[in-house]
Design an enzyme around this catalytic site. Sequence first.
Site, mmCIF file in Angstrom:
data_model
loop_
_atom_site.group_PDB
_atom_site.id
_atom_site.type_symbol
_atom_site.label_atom_id
_atom_site.label_comp_id
_atom_site.label_asym_id
_atom_site.label_seq_id
_atom_site.Cartn_x
_atom_site.Cartn_y
_atom_site.Cartn_z
ATOM 1 N N HIS A 124 0.784 -1.324 -0.077
ATOM 2 C CA HIS A 124 -0.264 -0.279 0.206
ATOM 3 C C HIS A 124 0.377 1.234 -0.013
ATOM 4 O O HIS A 124 0.169 2.480 -0.094
ATOM 5 C CB HIS A 124 -0.902 0.025 1.474
ATOM 6 N N LYS A 135 -15.335 8.455 -3.219
ATOM 7 C CA LYS A 135 -16.092 8.062 -2.865
ATOM 8 C C LYS A 135 -16.735 9.641 -2.993
ATOM 9 O O LYS A 135 -17.839 10.524 -3.048
ATOM 10 C CB LYS A 135 -15.850 8.869 -1.461
ATOM 11 N N THR A 168 -8.772 6.592 -1.400
ATOM 12 C CA THR A 168 -9.465 6.100 -1.690
ATOM 13 C C THR A 168 -11.398 7.180 -1.760
ATOM 14 O O THR A 168 -11.736 7.022 -1.656
ATOM 15 C CB THR A 168 -10.245 4.725 -0.764
ATOM 16 N N LYS A 207 0.967 14.738 2.039
ATOM 17 C CA LYS A 207 0.124 14.502 1.709
ATOM 18 C C LYS A 207 -0.322 16.506 1.033
ATOM 19 O O LYS A 207 -1.656 17.072 0.897
ATOM 20 C CB LYS A 207 -1.429 14.324 2.567
ATOM 21 N N LYS A 257 -8.215 14.006 5.127
ATOM 22 C CA LYS A 257 -7.171 12.385 5.309
ATOM 23 C C LYS A 257 -6.740 12.263 6.281
ATOM 24 O O LYS A 257 -6.439 13.768 7.074
ATOM 25 C CB LYS A 257 -6.709 12.317 3.661
ATOM 26 N N ARG A 258 -5.734 11.280 6.894
ATOM 27 C CA ARG A 258 -4.252 11.581 8.011
ATOM 28 C C ARG A 258 -3.157 12.427 7.173
ATOM 29 O O ARG A 258 -3.254 13.023 6.039
ATOM 30 C CB ARG A 258 -3.788 10.553 7.662
HETATM 31 O O1 73E Z 1 -2.829 6.131 -0.624
HETATM 32 C C1 73E Z 1 -3.600 5.386 0.215
HETATM 33 C C2 73E Z 1 -4.098 3.424 -0.627
HETATM 34 O O2 73E Z 1 -4.916 4.765 -0.497
HETATM 35 C C3 73E Z 1 -2.310 4.714 0.962
HETATM 36 O O3 73E Z 1 -1.407 5.385 1.948
HETATM 37 C C4 73E Z 1 -2.708 3.713 2.216
HETATM 38 O O4 73E Z 1 -3.108 2.824 1.503
HETATM 39 C C5 73E Z 1 -4.487 3.404 0.951
HETATM 40 C C6 73E Z 1 -5.477 1.871 0.417
HETATM 41 O O5 73E Z 1 -4.668 1.054 -0.672
HETATM 42 C C7 73E Z 1 -2.095 3.417 3.006
HETATM 43 N N1 73E Z 1 -1.246 3.288 4.883
HETATM 44 C C8 73E Z 1 -0.401 2.316 5.123
HETATM 45 N N2 73E Z 1 0.415 2.524 4.307
HETATM 46 N N3 73E Z 1 -0.886 2.754 2.995
HETATM 47 C C9 73E Z 1 -0.030 2.757 6.363
HETATM 48 C C10 73E Z 1 1.206 2.000 6.666
HETATM 49 C C11 73E Z 1 1.806 1.563 7.446
HETATM 50 C C12 73E Z 1 0.796 2.109 8.895
HETATM 51 C C13 73E Z 1 -0.652 1.895 9.031
HETATM 52 C C14 73E Z 1 -1.220 2.620 7.698
#
Ligand code: 73E
Length: 832
Positions: A370, A678, A674, A569, A563-564
């Site tokens: 991710h 939405k 995501t 970002k 978002k976070r």
């Molecule tokens: O771009 C998003 C993505 O839409 C991405 O940053 C997020 O995953 C979403 C779903 O695919 C994500 N979260 C984390 N890494 N990518 C993450 C990493 C470490 C701890 C918690 C979350």
Amino acid sequence: MSAADKVKPAASPASEDPSAIAGNISYHAQYSPHFSPLAFGPEQAFYATAESVRDHLLQRWNDTYLHFHKTDPKQTYYLSMEYLQGRALTNAVGNLAITGAYADALKKFGYELEAIAGQERDAALGNGGLGRLASCFLDSMATLNLPSWGYGLRYRYGLFKQRIAKEGQEEIAEDWLDKFSPWEIVRHDVVYPIRFFGHVEISPDGKRKWAGGEVLNALAYDVPIPGYKTKNAISLRLWDATATAEDFNLFQFNDGQYESAAQLHSRAQQICAVLYPGDATEEGKLLRLKQQYFLCSASLQDIIFRFKERKADRVSGKWSEFPSKVAVQMNDTHPTLAIPELMRLLMDVEGLGWDEAWAVTNKTVAYTNHTVLPEALEKWSQAVMRKLLPRHMEIIEEIDKRFREMVISTRKDMEGKIESMRVLDNNPEKPVVRMANLCVVAGHTVNGVAELHSNILKQELFADYVSIWPNKFQNKTNGITPRRWLRFCNPELSEIVTKWLKTDQWTSNLDLLTGLRKFADDEKLHAEWAAAKLASKKRLAKHVLDVTGVTIDPNSLFDIQIKRIHEYKRQLMNILGAVYRYKKLKEMSAADRQKVTPRTVMVGGKAFATYTNAKRIVKLVNDVGAVVNNDADVNKYLKVVFIPNYNVSVAEVLIPGSELSQHISTAGMEASGTSNMKFSLNGCVIIGTLDGANVEIREEVGQDNFFLFGAKADQVAGLRKDRENGLFKPDPRFEEAKQFIRSGAFGTYDYTPLLDSLEGNTGFGRGDYFLVGYDFPSYIDAQARVDEAYKDKKKWIKMSILNTAGSGKFSSDRTIDQYAKEIWGISACPVP
Ligand code: 73E
């Protein structure tokens, strides 16, 4: 007045008739041990209603389990450290198609369903997009009748609650289990032992076995997940950690040594206390690794139990069948320990040899990546791993050794690459296990979450592995469930869509939305569309007033970024843009101001507790808002609002009311996103960079209906180099915005370190690593195009309609269908 005084209680749930349902709600109100039968306020009404709905769910859930048990299909197990479920009531009655009946039933008690649903606490067992994705996936798995389950942890306190104080963000424990969760069913019959620490014993015949240390129990809590308009309901199984009476030292306790008497009980409580405990200390790191192992071990023991249960005659000779019955998906690297744990269970418990166990493991597990951010690629200290999980460390070493040997013997040309491809990084300063490498080496498939991201994985992060295993890498563009994210959160717009498409089938076949395109110029549709948007904007304005005390104008352009909070970002670019806008408004004549498009800029999101710059950004948004919103000269034209405690249920109010949303990450850094999907689905136009899923959204909705700006992913490395070499010439507008903040226009807080992170070579940060300075001018220009477009109401509504019409691809039903066919090899198993 008690519920019973109004409606005769009825224990039977299996009805869709409002009177019978009211009777059942009344029954739960009176016989639920949680509340006094004399009280039936909104809160009790929620719990009684939820328990009544749960009765419906339980029936389907049992039927589904039995059906899977009988037919014994291949089943997917989704392992995730996070699930952001949000509220469940509206979703459950919606998916079961009993919303109307429950609304009518509640009216008999004088309650509105919407208000009662608002009583529910969010289940926030996740942090952001990755967790919400897992929850959308469960909804789609159930809806598509797929034999599949989710596994996660039952955190006592979910993600923290955010409060905005004078100093900025404060974190408070989110007590979602304060009363109880009506949706979970504790399974006292489903318990597995989980070992930590200890040592490896070698028997005379050379067999290795993990022993000693401490053993806790994993106890299952099941949350039924109903599919939309299907009899299937699947399970989200959440593990809680417990210790037993044997672990309680009565002797010590009676001797007054209360803490040491209950040591293991207290350690059990720590495991599922919070999501992402701080990991700055060694203790914190150890606790996180314990959490990960706890999830993996409990889930795999359970999976193996079910594999055996479904065919009682299965013996160890049949282990080669395992991958034809079980698919394990690892949601990022957090559940990587599933790999050595499956190896251990197969070899040490079931008696398989290495090769056999390895073949089974490899055909069973797959990994979704991710993120490519280096700081998010997990690396665990070998020493910590060896101490906590000595047998797993041995297995990981063996995997590493065999991988090296394989490359050396089959790919001489890759020898120079081996060190960086290995599972172990044996750098003597800090030897670590590289979890992503372990996933790539051990899994049968690796996927990214949007086209651009998957290409970056193949061309950069995992390029060396591609040359060894060219077919291992795939793309699965993320998706969102159209039930929660349009049908239920935006009933006004949903009704219009159904009316114009002459069917509500779009709810489970989102591609049908393209049918709206032919009405994109229809004036009647425009009028209805605008009215629905306005209604949602008013609801959103009320939320903002309730939580911040700021009044916003529903006729202004609603511009949202939620978002976070993270530097990549680029919420900082957004707020610099707002600061620049404010300054220009101040400099304008009153007559000129009247020509300006009025805007309400809303920002929401949580900053990780120890992420200092993210917290400074939260503070800055709040400080800018305090000045702008109280400036009578301009506050008709601009408001800046920080929305506190952003979570799933807040998103359900914000997204329907949005008109413009910002997805403005540095290109190449947001794997997918995501919320962009939405927003677009709800008829909101995006201003964004060519990053993550933005690329595909723009393709689907049409480039005229997307405000694009900024550097492309393949330019980023070069631009950073230029910046380092002093070749970057900042735009005067960028300098002006920063300078305005430095001048103290927004209070006395010292923003120097935050602003300095945007300068080159100051010693702070990484010299505008996220390229805010480079992208700022094209961002401001794009915002000016937004202002112009919004003045033409017809044009704007058309863009809005075309965004909804182009969102079909982003249904998580499509995503999950692709996972099922192209990674898991499972097919639908509907309850007859
Ligand atoms: O771009 C998003 C993505 O839409 C991405 O940053 C997020 O995953 C979403 C779903 O695919 C994500 N979260 C984390 N890494 N990518 C993450 C990493 C470490 C701890 C918690 C979350």
